[in-house]
Design an enzyme around this catalytic site. Structure first.
Site, PDB file in Angstrom:
ATOM      1  N   LYS A 128     -54.166 -57.043 -22.785  1.00  0.00           N
ATOM      2  CA  LYS A 128     -54.980 -57.664 -23.837  1.00  0.00           C
ATOM      3  C   LYS A 128     -54.913 -59.186 -23.746  1.00  0.00           C
ATOM      4  CE  LYS A 128     -53.168 -58.202 -28.104  1.00  0.00           C
ATOM      5  NZ  LYS A 128     -53.184 -59.532 -28.723  1.00  0.00           N
ATOM      6  N   ASN A 129     -53.692 -59.720 -23.587  1.00  0.00           N
ATOM      7  CA  ASN A 129     -53.541 -61.174 -23.675  1.00  0.00           C
ATOM      8  C   ASN A 129     -53.979 -61.909 -22.406  1.00  0.00           C
ATOM      9  OD1 ASN A 129     -52.772 -60.890 -26.269  1.00  0.00           O
ATOM     10  ND2 ASN A 129     -50.579 -61.225 -25.921  1.00  0.00           N
ATOM     11  N   CYS A 188     -51.211 -66.748 -40.472  1.00  0.00           N
ATOM     12  CA  CYS A 188     -51.262 -65.341 -40.059  1.00  0.00           C
ATOM     13  C   CYS A 188     -49.918 -64.689 -40.357  1.00  0.00           C
ATOM     14  CB  CYS A 188     -51.693 -65.194 -38.617  1.00  0.00           C
ATOM     15  SG  CYS A 188     -50.378 -65.195 -37.432  1.00  0.00           S
ATOM     16  N   ARG A 241     -48.470 -70.927 -37.412  1.00  0.00           N
ATOM     17  CA  ARG A 241     -49.233 -71.040 -36.168  1.00  0.00           C
ATOM     18  C   ARG A 241     -50.273 -72.171 -36.193  1.00  0.00           C
ATOM     19  NH1 ARG A 241     -50.669 -65.103 -34.072  1.00  0.00           N
ATOM     20  NH2 ARG A 241     -50.672 -66.115 -32.056  1.00  0.00           N
ATOM     21  N   ASP A 289     -43.172 -60.694 -28.034  1.00  0.00           N
ATOM     22  CA  ASP A 289     -44.057 -59.544 -28.273  1.00  0.00           C
ATOM     23  C   ASP A 289     -43.358 -58.203 -28.048  1.00  0.00           C
ATOM     24  OD1 ASP A 289     -46.051 -61.273 -28.916  1.00  0.00           O
ATOM     25  OD2 ASP A 289     -47.161 -61.083 -27.050  1.00  0.00           O
ATOM     26  N   ARG A 299     -55.748 -52.816 -32.356  1.00  0.00           N
ATOM     27  CA  ARG A 299     -56.058 -54.146 -31.808  1.00  0.00           C
ATOM     28  C   ARG A 299     -55.473 -54.302 -30.406  1.00  0.00           C
ATOM     29  NH1 ARG A 299     -55.437 -59.137 -35.798  1.00  0.00           N
ATOM     30  NH2 ARG A 299     -56.301 -60.021 -33.904  1.00  0.00           N
TER      31      ARG A 299
HETATM   32  C1  EPZ Z   1     -49.855 -65.949 -27.429  1.00  0.00           C
HETATM   33  O1  EPZ Z   1     -50.110 -66.489 -28.711  1.00  0.00           O
HETATM   34  C2  EPZ Z   1     -50.075 -64.463 -27.536  1.00  0.00           C
HETATM   35  N1  EPZ Z   1     -51.451 -64.191 -27.930  1.00  0.00           N
HETATM   36  C3  EPZ Z   1     -49.094 -63.874 -28.550  1.00  0.00           C
HETATM   37  O2  EPZ Z   1     -49.269 -62.468 -28.572  1.00  0.00           O
HETATM   38  C4  EPZ Z   1     -47.672 -64.180 -28.118  1.00  0.00           C
HETATM   39  O3  EPZ Z   1     -46.775 -63.733 -29.105  1.00  0.00           O
HETATM   40  C5  EPZ Z   1     -47.512 -65.694 -27.937  1.00  0.00           C
HETATM   41  O4  EPZ Z   1     -48.519 -66.198 -27.017  1.00  0.00           O
HETATM   42  C6  EPZ Z   1     -46.146 -66.086 -27.399  1.00  0.00           C
HETATM   43  O5  EPZ Z   1     -45.915 -65.448 -26.182  1.00  0.00           O
HETATM   44  C7  EPZ Z   1     -52.392 -64.082 -27.014  1.00  0.00           C
HETATM   45  O6  EPZ Z   1     -52.166 -64.266 -25.830  1.00  0.00           O
HETATM   46  C8  EPZ Z   1     -53.761 -63.714 -27.459  1.00  0.00           C
HETATM   47  P1  EPZ Z   1     -48.174 -69.894 -28.528  1.00  0.00           P
HETATM   48  P2  EPZ Z   1     -50.292 -68.044 -28.925  1.00  0.00           P
HETATM   49  O7  EPZ Z   1     -49.198 -70.972 -28.621  1.00  0.00           O
HETATM   50  O8  EPZ Z   1     -50.937 -68.608 -27.724  1.00  0.00           O
HETATM   51  C9  EPZ Z   1     -46.423 -72.963 -31.745  1.00  0.00           C
HETATM   52  C10 EPZ Z   1     -49.542 -60.349 -29.613  1.00  0.00           C
HETATM   53  O9  EPZ Z   1     -48.853 -59.629 -30.374  1.00  0.00           O
HETATM   54  N2  EPZ Z   1     -47.653 -73.781 -31.646  1.00  0.00           N
HETATM   55  O10 EPZ Z   1     -47.484 -69.732 -27.218  1.00  0.00           O
HETATM   56  O11 EPZ Z   1     -50.936 -68.230 -30.229  1.00  0.00           O
HETATM   57  C11 EPZ Z   1     -46.676 -71.610 -32.375  1.00  0.00           C
HETATM   58  O12 EPZ Z   1     -46.770 -71.677 -33.773  1.00  0.00           O
HETATM   59  C12 EPZ Z   1     -49.640 -61.849 -29.818  1.00  0.00           C
HETATM   60  O13 EPZ Z   1     -50.207 -59.905 -28.682  1.00  0.00           O
HETATM   61  C13 EPZ Z   1     -47.712 -74.990 -32.323  1.00  0.00           C
HETATM   62  O14 EPZ Z   1     -46.771 -75.403 -33.009  1.00  0.00           O
HETATM   63  O15 EPZ Z   1     -48.773 -68.518 -29.006  1.00  0.00           O
HETATM   64  C14 EPZ Z   1     -45.463 -70.851 -31.880  1.00  0.00           C
HETATM   65  O16 EPZ Z   1     -44.369 -71.147 -32.676  1.00  0.00           O
HETATM   66  C15 EPZ Z   1     -49.149 -62.354 -31.101  1.00  0.00           C
HETATM   67  N3  EPZ Z   1     -48.878 -75.711 -32.233  1.00  0.00           N
HETATM   68  C16 EPZ Z   1     -45.247 -71.430 -30.473  1.00  0.00           C
HETATM   69  O17 EPZ Z   1     -45.949 -72.680 -30.459  1.00  0.00           O
HETATM   70  C17 EPZ Z   1     -49.932 -75.315 -31.491  1.00  0.00           C
HETATM   71  O18 EPZ Z   1     -50.953 -76.029 -31.460  1.00  0.00           O
HETATM   72  C18 EPZ Z   1     -45.770 -70.566 -29.345  1.00  0.00           C
HETATM   73  O19 EPZ Z   1     -47.090 -70.153 -29.642  1.00  0.00           O
HETATM   74  C19 EPZ Z   1     -49.852 -74.090 -30.787  1.00  0.00           C
HETATM   75  C20 EPZ Z   1     -48.696 -73.329 -30.886  1.00  0.00           C
END
Ligand code: EPZ
Length: 430
Positions: free
Chosen positions: A22-23, A126, A131, A316, A408
């Site tokens: 998915k991701n 969320c 996030r 995850d 999902r």
């Molecule tokens: C991706 O989310 C995945 N989603 C998530 O999978 C996964 O948990 C996550 O990466 C971490 O591996 C998809 O690929 C669609 P991040 P993403 O940006 O990209 C912070 C699932 O269950 N951050 O790596 O949204 C954020 O809050 C999902 O399939 C900021 O602070 O995650 C988090 O603490 C859920 N500012 C950390 O970085 C920003 O602008 C990592 O988030 C962006 C992120």
């Protein structure tokens, strides 16, 4: 609303076909916005998030079609999706769509790079944390975009096109790395992304962009260099297997005992979870068909785990691991470092008899000798599936509510587990 009912106690034996990730599928589909030619993606999983993203891309003017089933093709085979963004008719991604799936915010990168303008709703909070999107905005500013935030929308403009720049992420972010990669591919000059995410899904996107004509080096390491090109073309790409689905079923097999072959799974995508499973007491064998997980009666050992960006143990799989160690012989500690609120499954696992104490970002799980089935519900995808894993080993019936979370991200979950002997059924709402 549909429910999933599980009668616990059956061992899992058989084969589970692992779907496309998915991701990876989501950013690959979004990459279709970068070209006026057709992007063909094979092994697309049949998931609610994929269906929603088709709609969102359709809103921007992307035409899509799905290949029909070919002779000999199993229901578990992924779809082939053709996406054509010949004409972008709308550069706005509205709140009602972005708020339903955060990853749709990522259209900001390709829309801005190709059209010079994008208006994308802020996704909002969320279930797993606040996030924010500050790191996306920082990255696009470094590529020369003007950005304004107004009335809940990010307005990004680069009428003369983006230009290469140096982006140094203060923390690892998968989404902002995807967006920076897509945007920089069509920027003028060279971009260097430092502290880039190294997740396999980043490598998959970079491989697809390269087929489309992008010049990318270093994907899979923490420094990625992109030499922008004037235009990208169509391409054909196969989505890599889902490492989180693989890990989930591997943990389910370890939980119930039995012998399960995860067909098409790739060991290199989940070395940390495999190592952990071996330490817990499961046998994990890599074969040319996939990954085989076996547990024959032996007890489960407790663990100390911290979630980390790839190649560390993935957030995850944190909820699924927690379900598993509820039955370990001893006390485990699980520290969540990626999201601040990703413990919503703790109270639900407690309803099944789990003994878990939460202190800040650390869960202490005392193994119990038995779990008892109960009605449960969860607020996100991975939390829901952790309840399924617990239900598979609990005595009696567990009913999981809010099954739309599972839909999902898990394709035909009840069918895949059912084929291996799990007593699991979907109760379809009238
Ligand atoms: C991706 O989310 C995945 N989603 C998530 O999978 C996964 O948990 C996550 O990466 C971490 O591996 C998809 O690929 C669609 P991040 P993403 O940006 O990209 C912070 C699932 O269950 N951050 O790596 O949204 C954020 O809050 C999902 O399939 C900021 O602070 O995650 C988090 O603490 C859920 N500012 C950390 O970085 C920003 O602008 C990592 O988030 C962006 C992120």
């Amino acid at each position: 609303m549909d429910q999933i009912r599980i009668t616990g106690g059956a061992r899992l034996n058989g084969r589970i076909a692992i779907s496309g990730a998915k991701n990876a599928a989501l950013p690959l589909m979004i990459a279709s916005l970068l070209t006026d030619e057709t992007l063909t993606l094979d092994n697309i999983p049949r998931l609610a998030d994929v269906a929603l993203l088709k709609r969102i891309l359709g809103n921007h003017g992307v035409d899509y079609s799905v290949d029909g089933k070919r002779p000999g093709q199993d229901v578990m085979t992924g779809e082939t999706l053709h996406l054509s963004a010949k004409t972008i008719v709308d550069t706005t991604a509205p709140y009602d769509l972005v708020s339903r799936m955060r990853a749709s915010f990522w259209v900001v990168g390709p829309l801005l790079a190709r059209m010079g303008y994008a208006k994308v709703s802020l996704p909002g909070g969320c279930a797993i944390g606040t996030r924010p999107v500050d790191l996306f905005i920082e990255a696009l500013l470094k590529l020369g975009a003007d950005i304004e935030i107004d009335a809940g929308y990010v307005l990004a403009a680069a009428p003369k096109g983006l230009r290469g720049g140096r982006i140094t992420f203060p923390k690892v972010t998968v989404g902002a790395t995807h967006v920076a990669l897509m945007a920089a591919s069509l920027a003028r000059g060279e971009t260097v992304i430092e502290n880039a995410a190294r997740e396999p899904e980043i490598v998959d996107l970079a491989a697809c962009l390269t087929k489309m004509g992008a010049a990318i080096e270093g994907a899979g390491t923490s420094t990625i260099t992109i030499s922008g090109v004037e235009r990208l073309s169509g391409a054909r790409h196969t989505v890599l297997p889902d490492r989180i689905e693989t890990g989930t079923y591997a943990f389910a097999a370890a939980m119930t005992g039995g012998d399960v072959l995860l067909e098409g799974a790739r060991e290199d995508l989940l070395q940390a979870p495999i190592e952990l499973l071996r330490g817990i007491g499961a046998e994990v064998v890599v074969t040319n068909e996939g990954i085989r997980v076996v547990r024959n009666g032996a007890g489960l050992a407790p663990v100390r785990v911290t979630t980390e960006p790839f190649p560390g143990f993935p957030t995850d799989l944190q909820a699924q691991l927690m379900a598993l160690v509820c039955r370990a012989e001893g006390t485990s500690t699980i520290r969540e470092t990626i999201f601040e609120n990703r413990f919503m499954h703790v109270q639900e696992l407690a309803r099944l008899g789990a003994d878990i104490q939460l202190e800040g970002q650390v869960a202490t799980v005392k193994g119990v000798s038995r779990l008892r089935g109960a009605p449960v519900m969860a607020t996100d995808l991975r939390a829901s599936v952790s309840l399924v894993i617990a239900g598979l080993a609990a005595e009696g019936d567990t009913t999981v509510n809010r099954v739309y979370h599972l839909d999902r991200g898990f394709e035909r979950l009840e069918e895949k587990l059912g084929r291996c002997g799990a007593q699991i059924e979907r109760l379809v709402a009238a």
